[in-house]
Structure formats: structure tokens, C-alpha cells
Motif scaffolding. Structure first.
Motif, PDB file in Angstrom:
ATOM      1  N   THR A   1     -43.475 -23.553  18.678  1.00  0.00           N
ATOM      2  CA  THR A   1     -43.022 -22.488  18.474  1.00  0.00           C
ATOM      3  C   THR A   1     -42.539 -22.203  17.322  1.00  0.00           C
ATOM      4  O   THR A   1     -42.626 -21.880  15.598  1.00  0.00           O
ATOM      5  N   ALA A   2     -40.988 -22.679  17.349  1.00  0.00           N
ATOM      6  CA  ALA A   2     -40.746 -22.761  16.659  1.00  0.00           C
ATOM      7  C   ALA A   2     -40.180 -23.595  15.428  1.00  0.00           C
ATOM      8  O   ALA A   2     -39.955 -23.617  14.537  1.00  0.00           O
ATOM      9  N   GLN A   3     -41.003 -25.005  15.445  1.00  0.00           N
ATOM     10  CA  GLN A   3     -41.637 -25.810  15.001  1.00  0.00           C
ATOM     11  C   GLN A   3     -42.838 -25.047  13.005  1.00  0.00           C
ATOM     12  O   GLN A   3     -42.703 -25.261  12.160  1.00  0.00           O
ATOM     13  N   TYR A   4     -43.036 -24.345  14.447  1.00  0.00           N
ATOM     14  CA  TYR A   4     -44.536 -23.500  13.257  1.00  0.00           C
ATOM     15  C   TYR A   4     -43.108 -22.172  12.594  1.00  0.00           C
ATOM     16  O   TYR A   4     -43.342 -22.675  11.316  1.00  0.00           O
ATOM     17  N   ILE A   5     -42.726 -22.217  13.427  1.00  0.00           N
ATOM     18  CA  ILE A   5     -42.178 -20.427  12.847  1.00  0.00           C
ATOM     19  C   ILE A   5     -40.913 -21.168  11.280  1.00  0.00           C
ATOM     20  O   ILE A   5     -41.072 -21.229  10.054  1.00  0.00           O
ATOM     21  N   THR A   6     -40.065 -22.382  11.330  1.00  0.00           N
ATOM     22  CA  THR A   6     -40.141 -23.931  10.194  1.00  0.00           C
ATOM     23  C   THR A   6     -40.955 -24.024   8.581  1.00  0.00           C
ATOM     24  O   THR A   6     -40.313 -23.709   7.621  1.00  0.00           O
ATOM     25  N   THR A   7     -42.119 -23.834  10.286  1.00  0.00           N
ATOM     26  CA  THR A   7     -42.750 -24.995   8.230  1.00  0.00           C
ATOM     27  C   THR A   7     -43.718 -23.436   7.403  1.00  0.00           C
ATOM     28  O   THR A   7     -44.331 -24.376   6.617  1.00  0.00           O
ATOM     29  N   HIS A   8     -43.977 -22.827   8.582  1.00  0.00           N
ATOM     30  CA  HIS A   8     -44.877 -21.706   7.827  1.00  0.00           C
ATOM     31  C   HIS A   8     -44.194 -20.386   7.214  1.00  0.00           C
ATOM     32  O   HIS A   8     -45.388 -19.675   6.815  1.00  0.00           O
ATOM     33  N   LEU A   9     -43.513 -20.040   8.427  1.00  0.00           N
ATOM     34  CA  LEU A   9     -43.072 -18.339   7.749  1.00  0.00           C
ATOM     35  C   LEU A   9     -41.788 -18.946   6.813  1.00  0.00           C
ATOM     36  O   LEU A   9     -41.848 -19.703   6.250  1.00  0.00           O
ATOM     37  N   PRO A  10     -41.965 -18.016   5.964  1.00  0.00           N
ATOM     38  CA  PRO A  10     -41.319 -17.391   5.056  1.00  0.00           C
ATOM     39  C   PRO A  10     -40.082 -17.946   5.445  1.00  0.00           C
ATOM     40  O   PRO A  10     -38.481 -17.855   6.057  1.00  0.00           O
TER      41      PRO A  10
END
Length: 419
Positions: A25-34
Motif C-alpha cells: 500500500t505504501a509503495q503504491y501511494i508513493t508511486t501513484h498518488l499526488p
């Protein structure tokens, strides 16, 4: 898309960020969320949280890095954490043992909440204990929004939307098939399977899994009848889906879909999306052949026996992968996940819709995507048609969530069938 304004320190906090699902989850937030997102990672170990930040920083060095929040599993710590954030994502399970502190804290403090539980009896308990509190505080709460149940719920929503928008029909029968799921379970998933019967009695388990037990309103409509041979072997043939067998997630997913049916039919802002008064849902898996299908069915019967047998349960629980661990990333990256569904219009069997939903990559990374994109939906979408607070389902986030998932690689393709 602009973020909603709020007076909290963070937009999102990931609680349990150093666990197997939390890391994805943290990886995806890092790479995809603003990149300007205000967020934090939370857990008990500052050193593990700092190591996580060190690991994910190279994925997107230009983004705002997460803060660290130390929180133990207590009402006081979780209440303090919930007050700081607009949305709390909890990946700390098994939820039946460890999840109530976070759920309670969010319900009481008006904090939007997401988790990935598949523990239906626990969800039932949380609804009974905290739904009125969440409605009063304004907390929008979404349990079961990971791979455990969200795909089947969203496939059903997409099928119903297609029948409604293209032929003006309500939805009657829905059949969903897990067509591909080449993934190994994590330690957290296995721990949940072997511990839920330690927390809930057999009677409580049976009550929670009764049809429409989580729905705010009853539905007396029986599903399509199955022959005695089909019930004994697990095998069934469904047009457009082919040979199917019993699904490991059928009762878990059905509980969520049936709650969606009840919520969409009763919430004032969602009645236009309601499925139908004679709605029914069932789920199966796609086997390689009839022999494999029978084997899967028998294996699931034995698993149910093991879950309610304390001695066998305790022996096996010590031999499985422990929480916090799972398939290595390289192996998991080769996972293939595909759901298919067929829906028949209420009162007209000739009107049907078909859906295919697929993702290539780790099932647990997909869970991270579901969590992060659901959080983005809450953070950015202006009108979701939901009241100020309550306990909801992925389908209640509707097409905005499905659209975001499509852009993230979890694709939905839904069309009318020509008969």
C-alpha cells in the motif's frame, strides 16, 4: 483533481505499514498518488517504519515523504492517531483479534476508514457496535475493500449498471466466477483462517454467514436451484462461464455483495443504482477440469471441518506462514487475477450482461491499489451520494472507484450479451 478541505494533519495514514499488505500500500501511494499528499505510516516500531520510508523513497524521490506515527494496539493510541487524519487505512489483522481499536477510533472521531478484512463475523460485530456511532460522527467506513471481497462486489455493481443504463432493466441473478487466481496466501491471510473460530463460536459464525445477514434489509428471494449432484460434487456449468466449482471466497464475497444490495436499495442518494427486488448472487471458481473441480470442492469441505476442530486448527496454524510474510515480490509479480460475471435482467432472461475484470501482478499489490484508490476516491470525489457517516461497501463508491482502478491496471470490461 483537488483534494477535499479538512482540518486534519494528514490526508491518509497507513496503520500497519510495515506488514506484508501495508508495504504494498505504501509503495503504491508513493508511486501513484499526488506528490503533495499529506500522509504518514504508522505502527509500533519506529525503526521498521523508518526502514520502510528508506525503501520506498527511491521509487519517487520528488514526492512528499510520509511522516512516522507510533501507535500501539490500544484505544488511547488509535484514538489519538484517528484524530490526526482524514482517512485511516488499517492493514493490521487478524481483525477479529486486532482490528477493533482502529475501527472504534475512526467511528468515534469522524475519521474515514478502510481495511482488507475477509472476516465476515467481525464485520457483522462492527456494524452492530459502531454503525450508529459512525453515522453520528460522519465517519465513512469501508471494511472488506481488498482482494478478499472487493472485486466480486465491483463486478456485480458494473453488471447491474450496464443492465440499467443500456436496457433500463433491474438486475435479477448474478453469477461471478474467479476465473484465474494464481497467487499464494500471505501469513496474515492464513492466520485469519486458523484463528477466526478461536474468537467466534460456531453459532456466531453460522449467523454471520446466513444470506443477507449484513444487509440492512432482508431479501427472501431464493437463488437459482442446484441439483443434488451439483451440491455433492461442487460442479456446475453456467452458460458463458463454462464448468465451475466451489469458491474458497463464495460466502465471504456473498456477504459483502448482499450488503451492497441492501445499502443501494435504501440509501436516498443511491436508490438510482439499486440492483433489483429479486436479486440473487452466487460465486464459483474455474477449475482446469471436472476432476480438479471435485478436488477443490472436497478440499474446501475439509477446510471448514479443520476451522471448527480446535486440535487440528492449532496444529496446522503453527506450520503455516506467519503474519507479516508472504510470497517474495518476484514470484508475486507473476500472479494472474481474473474475475468474470454474468447478470440476468429481472423478469427477462434474454437480457444479460457479462463482465471481465483482470489484473496482472501480485494479488496483495492489487489490495494496496484498492485501498489507495478508494482513499483517493474519498479524498477527491465531490459527490458520492453517501450520507455523512456509516459503514459501507466498495460498490457504494461506484463507478468513480472502478474508473480509478482501470487507470491503475485493474481493468473492467462490461457489455451486453446478444441473445
Amino acid at each position: 483533481m483537488a483534494r477535499k478541505q479538512h482540518n486534519r494533519q494528514y490526508d491518509i495514514v497507513v496503520f500497519g505499514a510495515t506488514g506484508y499488505t501495508g508495504k504494498y500500500t505504501a509503495q503504491y501511494i508513493t508511486t501513484h498518488l499526488p506528490t503533495h499528499l499529506k500522509w504518514a505510516v504508522a505502527g509500533r516500531s519506529e525503526s521498521k517504519l523508518q526502514q520502510l520510508i528508506n525503501d520506498i523513497k527511491p521509487l519517487n524521490p520528488d514526492r512528499t515523504q510520509p511522516a512516522i506515527e507510533i501507535a500501539n494496539l490500544s484505544d488511547a493510541d488509535l484514538s489519538s492517531l484517528a484524530k490526526k487524519t482524514y482517512i485511516l487505512i488499517s492493514t493490521v489483522g487478524p481483525y477479529s483479534r486486532l482490528g477493533e481499536h482502529a475501527f472504534k477510533a475512526c467511528a468515534e472521531n469522524g475519521t474515514h476508514y478502510l481495511d482488507v478484512t475477509g472476516e465476515v463475523p467481525w464485520v457483522s460485530k462492527m456494524i452492530q457496535k459502531y454503525e450508529s456511532t459512525a453515522k453520528s460522527s460522519g465517519a465513512l467506513m469501508f471494511p472488506q475493500i481488498g482482494i478478499e471481497s472487493a472485486p466480486a462486489d465491483l463486478v456485480t455493481f458494473s453488471l447491474a449498471s450496464t443492465l440499467r443504463s443500456q436496457v433500463g432493466a433491474k438486475t435479477g441473478d448474478v453469477t461471478v466466477s474467479i476465473h484465474k487466481l494464481s497467487s499464494s496466501p500471505s501469513g496474515g491471510t492464513l492466520s485469519t483462517v486458523f484463528t477466526i473460530a478461536d474468537v467466534f463460536s460456531v453459532g456466531e459464525l453460522q449467523a454471520a454467514y446466513k444470506p443477507y445477514a449484513l444487509s440492512p434489509v432482508p431479501n427472501p428471494t431464493p437463488g437459482p436451484a442446484r441439483s443434488l449432484l451439483s451440491r455433492l460434487t461442487g460442479l456446475i456449468t453456467v452458460p458463458e462461464l463454462g464448468l465451475l466449482t466451489s469458491s474458497v471466497a463464495s460466502t465471504t464475497d456473498a456477504a459483502l455483495v448482499q450488503r451492497s444490495w441492501g445499502l443501494l436499495s435504501t440509501l436516498p442518494g443511491k436508490k438510482a443504482e439499486a440492483y433489483g427486488n429479486k436479486f440473487s448472487f452466487r460465486e464459483f471458481m474455474k477449475p482446469r477440469n471436472w476432476l480438479t473441480g471435485i478436488g477443490i470442492h472436497i478440499g474446501l469441505v475439509f477446510l471448514q471441518l479443520i476451522i471448527v476442530a480446535p486440535l487440528l486448527r492449532n496444529i496446522l496454524s503453527k506450520k503455516v506462514v506467519q503474519p507479516g510474510f508472504g510470497p517474495d515480490p518476484e514470484t508475486a509479480s507473476r500472479d494472474e487475477i481474473e474475475y468474470r460475471g454474468i447478470a440476468t435482467a429481472e423478469g427477462d432472461a434474454k437480457k444479460q450482461a457479462a463482465c471481465k475484470a483482470w489484473f496482472n501482478g501480485s494479488a496483495y499489490y492489487l489490495t494496496g491499489i484498492l485501498l489507495a484508490e478508494a482513499a483517493s476516491t474519498l479524498l477527491e470525489e465531490e459527490d458520492l451520494g453517501l450520507p455523512e457517516g456509516g459503514i459501507y461497501t466498495p460498490a457504494c463508491l461506484g463507478q468513480p472507484l472502478i474508473d480509478r482502478l482501470g487507470r491503475a491496471g485493474f481493468h473492467f470490461e462490461t457489455n451486453l450479451l446478444v441473445n
